[in-house]
Write a protein that holds these residues in place. Structure first.
Motif, short mmCIF file in Angstrom:
data_model
loop_
_atom_site.label_atom_id
_atom_site.label_comp_id
_atom_site.label_asym_id
_atom_site.label_seq_id
_atom_site.Cartn_x
_atom_site.Cartn_y
_atom_site.Cartn_z
N CYS A 187 0.83 -1.20 0.00
CA CYS A 187 0.00 0.00 0.00
C CYS A 187 0.87 1.26 0.00
O CYS A 187 0.56 2.24 -0.69
N THR A 188 1.95 1.22 0.75
CA THR A 188 2.85 2.38 0.83
C THR A 188 3.52 2.65 -0.52
O THR A 188 3.61 3.80 -0.96
N THR A 189 3.99 1.59 -1.18
CA THR A 189 4.64 1.79 -2.48
C THR A 189 3.63 2.21 -3.55
O THR A 189 3.97 2.99 -4.44
N GLN B 276 -10.25 3.08 -5.81
CA GLN B 276 -9.30 1.97 -5.76
C GLN B 276 -8.33 2.08 -4.59
O GLN B 276 -8.07 1.10 -3.88
N PHE B 277 -7.81 3.27 -4.35
CA PHE B 277 -6.83 3.42 -3.26
C PHE B 277 -7.48 3.24 -1.90
O PHE B 277 -6.86 2.73 -0.97
N LEU B 278 -8.74 3.66 -1.77
CA LEU B 278 -9.45 3.45 -0.51
C LEU B 278 -9.56 1.97 -0.20
O LEU B 278 -9.25 1.53 0.92
N PHE B 279 -9.99 1.18 -1.18
CA PHE B 279 -10.15 -0.25 -0.96
C PHE B 279 -8.80 -0.93 -0.77
O PHE B 279 -8.67 -1.86 0.04
N LEU B 280 -7.78 -0.48 -1.50
CA LEU B 280 -6.44 -1.04 -1.31
C LEU B 280 -5.94 -0.75 0.10
O LEU B 280 -5.37 -1.63 0.76
N GLY B 281 -6.15 0.47 0.55
CA GLY B 281 -5.72 0.83 1.90
C GLY B 281 -6.40 0.01 2.97
O GLY B 281 -5.75 -0.51 3.88
N LEU B 282 -7.72 -0.15 2.85
CA LEU B 282 -8.46 -0.95 3.83
C LEU B 282 -8.01 -2.41 3.79
O LEU B 282 -7.85 -3.05 4.83
N ALA B 283 -7.79 -2.92 2.58
CA ALA B 283 -7.34 -4.31 2.45
C ALA B 283 -5.94 -4.50 3.04
O ALA B 283 -5.62 -5.58 3.56
#
Length: 286
Positions: A60-62, A262-269
Motif C-alpha cells: 500500500c505504501t509503495t 481503488q486506493f481506498l479499498f487497497l488501503g483498507l485491504a
C-alpha cells in the motif's frame, strides 16, 4: 461531478496516509514481538502472518508513492524523480513484489488455518509449510517484475489539470502474454482464497465453544486459540475481496468512481490484516 470525485480522491489520500502513519510503528512493534519472542517466534504460522501483514502494508505504501499521489500537483518533485527509470522501475518492482507476496501469502494463511482446524490434535511448527509458501509466493510475484522490465514501458504523462501540472501513470505493453498469465493467476488465487475463507467462516459459525469447556489440555481450548486467527483471515480477506472486485470493475468496465475508490479499498485491504490480528487474536495483546 468531477469536483466531488476530486474531493473524494483527496479524502482517500489523507485518510489512508494517516492510517498508514499510525499503523506502521504499531505493526513494527507487534510483528517484532511475534518474530522475536517465544512462543510466537518458534511458530512459523505467526511468521507467515507477519510476512503477509508486512507485505500488505508495504504494498500500500509503495502504491501510494508510485501511483496515488502522482495526480496531485504537490507531488511533482517526487514524480519527476520517479520518472527516471533507474529509480522509478525499482520502486515499481518493489510495489509488484509486495503486492504479489501479499496476495499469495493471504492464500497460504487461509490454507494454513484450514489445515489447522482439520488437525487440531497435531502439534508442530509448520516450518516446511512456511518455506514452501514463501518460495511459491516469491516465484509468482516475480512474474510481474519480469513483465515490468521485459515486456512493458511504464512512464508518467504530464498534463495540466487546471490546478497545476499533474502526472498520469501510463503503461505501454509490448507483449500481453505474460501479463495475461499473471492476471489469470491472480484471479485464480483470489478466488481460491475467497473459497477457503468462506469455508473458514462456515466452520467458525457452526462451532461454538463455551468458555467453561476450555482447559489447557483439551481440543476445545486449542480451537479457541485458533478462532482469533481464523476471524483475522476471514475479515481481512473480505476487505481484499472488495478491493479485487472494485479493481476488476474499474479496469474492465471503465467505471470512473471505481477508479477513484481503488486506493481506498487497497488501503483498507492492506490495513485490516494487522488490525484484525490485534482485535481478534487476544493472545497477541498480552
Amino acid at each position: 461531478s468531477q469536483e466531488l470525485l476530486d474531493a473524494f480522491d483527496l479524502i482517500n489520500l489523507i485518510f489512508i496516509t494517516i492510517a498508514l502513519v499510525v499503523t506502521w510503528p504499531l505493526a513494527i512493534f507487534v510483528y517484532s514481538k511475534l518474530l522475536l519472542c517465544k512462543p510466537y517466534s518458534t511458530n512459523y504460522t505467526f511468521t507467515l502472518i507477519v510476512l503477509n501483514g508486512v507485505s500488505e502494508l508495504f504494498g500500500c505504501t509503495t502504491f501510494l508513492v508510485n501511483f496515488q499521489i502522482a495526480t496531485f500537483p504537490f507531488a511533482r518533485p517526487l514524480i519527476v524523480l520517479l520518472s527516471n527509470k533507474d529509480i522509478g522501475y525499482p520502486m515499481k518492482a518493489l510495489d509488484y513484489l509486495a503486492n504479489g507476496i501479499g496476495l499469495h501469502t493471504a492464500f497460504f494463511v487461509a490454507l494454513n488455518r484450514c489445515k489447522s482446524i482439520i488437525s487440531l490434535r497435531r502439534k508442530g511448527t509448520d516450518s516446511t509449510f512456511f518455506f514452501a509458501s514463501t518460495t511459491i509466493s516469491l516465484l509468482f510475484a516475480s512474474l510481474k517484475i519480469i513483465d515490468l522490465y521485459a515486456f512493458s514501458n511504464h512512464y508518467y504523462n504530464e498534463t495540466d489539470f487546471g490546478s497545476g501540472p499533474i502526472f498520469i501513470p501510463m503503461i505501454e505493453v509490448f507483449d500481453k502474454t505474460l501479463r495475461t498469465i499473471t492476471d489469470i493467476e491472480t484471479a485464480v488465487v483470489s478466488c481460491c482464497t475467497f473459497i477457503l475463507n468462506v469455508v473458514l467462516a462456515v466452520f467458525l459459525a457452526r462451532r461454538r465453544i463455551p468458555d467453561d469447556r476450555c482447559t489447557s489440555e483439551n481440543i476445545d481450548c486449542r480451537f479457541k486459540g485458533e478462532r482469533g486467527l481464523i476471524i483475522t483471515s476471514v475479515v481481512s480477506y473480505t476487505f481484499y475481496t472488495f478491493y479485487f472486485v472494485n479493481s476488476f470493475i474499474a479496469r474492465y468496465y471503465d467505471i470512473t468512481f471505481c477508479g477513484y475508490a481503488q486506493f481506498l479499498f487497497l488501503g483498507l485491504a492492506s490495513l485490516t490484516p494487522f488490525w484484525c490480528l490485534i482485535i481478534f487474536a487476544s493472545s497477541i495483546r498480552r
